[in-house]
Design an enzyme around this catalytic site. Structure first.
Site, PDB file in Angstrom:
ATOM      1  CG  HIS A 264       8.153  51.217  86.448  1.00  0.00           C
ATOM      2  ND1 HIS A 264       9.093  52.142  86.059  1.00  0.00           N
ATOM      3  CD2 HIS A 264       8.153  51.265  87.811  1.00  0.00           C
ATOM      4  CE1 HIS A 264       9.616  52.721  87.132  1.00  0.00           C
ATOM      5  NE2 HIS A 264       9.056  52.213  88.206  1.00  0.00           N
ATOM      6  CD  GLU A 265       5.539  49.750  89.999  1.00  0.00           C
ATOM      7  OE1 GLU A 265       6.330  49.303  90.849  1.00  0.00           O
ATOM      8  OE2 GLU A 265       5.424  50.976  89.753  1.00  0.00           O
ATOM      9  CG  HIS A 268      10.461  48.380  91.066  1.00  0.00           C
ATOM     10  ND1 HIS A 268      11.659  48.957  91.446  1.00  0.00           N
ATOM     11  CD2 HIS A 268       9.699  49.399  90.583  1.00  0.00           C
ATOM     12  CE1 HIS A 268      11.602  50.275  91.206  1.00  0.00           C
ATOM     13  NE2 HIS A 268      10.439  50.564  90.675  1.00  0.00           N
ATOM     14  CD  GLU A 294      12.252  54.050  89.484  1.00  0.00           C
ATOM     15  OE1 GLU A 294      11.890  53.368  90.461  1.00  0.00           O
ATOM     16  OE2 GLU A 294      11.456  54.439  88.616  1.00  0.00           O
TER      17      GLU A 294
HETATM   18 ZN    ZN Z   1       9.768  52.490  90.170  1.00  0.00          ZN
END
Ligand code: ZN
Length: 501
Positions: A264-265, A268, A294
């Site tokens: 997830h990170e 980003h 996101e």
């Molecule tokens: Zn996030």
């Protein structure tokens, strides 16, 4: 470039330097700072934020923007100069509406509340933060007041994270989303349940971190311009385009925790690392909005990282890393386990299907708190009631209820949550568009190659940084405005297969 424009760019870079220092101190606070540093850190952050604010509201900067405007217009709407002036003007206009005294007071308040929350959450002691949280609601309302008139008191707060989006827009999208998610969750939880015990064994922490980071690097996360550290509440942060960091949380008894928060990170971070280098140290060197940001974390975490093609390729390596735990677990059982749907109380641990319901609940609470329809003192009880109704399960403690998310305890109440759901919708819309352009992407993912997907995302989204608005990005990349249909299609197809619906 004329002298005025150069002066403008230099001044914007100074503001960026101060803001990056705020981010660096915040990263340190959330990773390595001993608790004894909390009081001083709160003061340091408040001081730096006031300095950034003073520079942003300096009349000399507004004059430089005015002088740059005609030249920027001559270069054309899509030019670097025009985009830069547009983004900088928005920041300056917003900053100018907020009094300096408020900026300092709000930063100091947030530092105190955040510190209090880090103790209150493990102790499940809502009373310890309730008065400060009530003050946060007041301050958030006061902040919104600087941007009056507005349709809804949450609008200026939402506009801060998702420019151009209003509470009424979010409400309309969420009503439609909820109408689809509730019966889908009902159907899934009524079907035969998935066994995820294979993920709940002992997995040595260092090996978990190494595996997750190796996948992130395969996605394209450049470790010469990034690093990973541990934190209680994972996030990505950036100090320059050459230093984009991720943080993760690891549990020795649950494989999904570190693995998927790392992916997830990393999503980003991929976004930030691929921004046009010409934008460095300007207001364009960041994501277009929280929602678009996101969409990228969720795309890499879920549409790629929890997909069957991805694990057809990567599962043998995972089994080799954890032979005693996963050696005898077939791929299909593992794939179903990482996609298990369950009524649960904690948003960050929620599966893809119930996740939206968590976010909608938070958003509703934000509006009610701001409207004064819900008092902070009544939040724990309201939370249990709403969770029982919307998620089908109530938290046993406030720790897993109204204290679970960091957001309200370190920033505005309002505008903090809608991005998560908007990001999910965009993630599927972007992914569908990438697949239309390059139908070979799933085969490449299976073969452990991510270049075609990443290049498409970089060209259509990442490289533009904040030079394009969210709406411009979505229309440019997909040919349509934001819509929920691709995301709902994605959920229905994937979970229909897993649960035999
Ligand atoms: Zn996030």
């Amino acid at each position: 470039m004329d002298a005025d424009f150069e002066d403008l760019v230099a001044r914007l870079a100074e503001i960026d330097d101060v803001q990056s220092s705020v981010a660096l101190l915040g990263w340190d606070q959330a990773t390595y700072m001993p608790t004894g540093g909390a009081a001083a850190r709160g003061r340091q952050l408040a001081t730096l934020e006031q300095i950034a604010h003073a520079r942003q509201t300096d009349p000399a900067l507004a004059r430089l923007l005015d002088r740059a405007q005609p030249a920027a217009a001559r270069e054309g709407e899509g030019s670097f100069a025009a985009r830069l002036v547009r983004a900088a003007r928005r920041d300056v206009e917003r900053a100018t509406k907020v009094p300096a005294a408020f900026v300092g007071a709000f930063a100091a308040h947030n530092a105190t509340l955040y510190e209090r929350w880090t103790h209150a959450r493990p102790a499940s002691d809502f009373a310890a933060v309730a008065p400060l949280l009530a003050r946060s609601v007041e301050l958030s309302r006061e902040y919104a007041g600087f941007f009056a008139p507005y349709d809804h008191v949450a609008d200026p707060l939402i506009d801060l994270t998702d420019p151009g989006v209003r509470a009424a827009d979010v409400r309309a999208v969420f009503t439609a989303l909820r109408a689809e998610l509730v019966p889908l969750v009902e159907a899934i939880t009524s079907a035969a349940q998935v066994d995820d015990r294979c993920l709940r064994q002992h997995f040595p922490e260092e090996e978990q971190l190494a595996f997750g980071l190796a996948i992130a690097a395969r996605f394209g996360y450049d470790l010469a311009r990034g690093r990973q550290d541990r934190t209680p509440h994972p996030f990505m942060t950036k100090f320059s385009l050459g230093d984009v960091r991720i943080t993760t949380r690891v549990r020795a008894d649950y494989l999904s925790e570190a693995l998927f928060s790392t992916l997830h990170e990393a999503g980003h971070a991929l976004y930030e690392q691929h921004i046009d280098p010409r934008y460095e140290a300007t207001p364009l060197a960041q994501g277009s909005s929280m929602g678009v940001h996101e969409s990228q974390s969720r795309l890499w975490e879920n549409l790629v990282g929890r997909s069957l093609p991805f694990w057809r390729g990567q599962y043998p390596a995972l089994q080799a890393a954890f032979p005693a735990q996963l050696g005898a677990v077939p791929l299909d059982a593992f794939y179903r386990a990482i996609n298990r749907v369950e009524r649960s109380t904690v948003r960050t641990a929620a599966d893809e299907v119930t996740y939206g319901l968590h976010v909608i609940m938070r958003f509703d609470f934000e509006l009610e708190l701001l409207e004064g329809k819900l008092a902070v003192a009544d939040l724990p009880e309201a939370w249990r009631e709403r969770a029982r109704r919307d998620l089908g399960v109530a938290p046993e403690t406030d720790r897993d209820g109204c204290l679970q998310d960091v957001h309200w305890f370190g920033g505005h109440v309002g505008g903090a949550f809608q991005s998560y759901a908007l990001g999910n919708l965009m993630s599927a819309q972007f992914f569908e568009a990438a697949l239309r352009a390059h139908p070979e992407i799933p085969q490449e993912i299976e073969a452990g190659r991510f270049d075609t997907l990443r290049s498409w995302l970089a060209a259509n989204i990442y490289v533009h940084g904040r030079a394009r608005t969210p709406d411009e990005l979505v229309r440019g990349a997909t040919g349509k405005p934001l819509e929920a249909a691709p995301y709902l299609r994605y959920l229905r197809t994937k979970y229909g297969e897993i649960y035999g619906l």
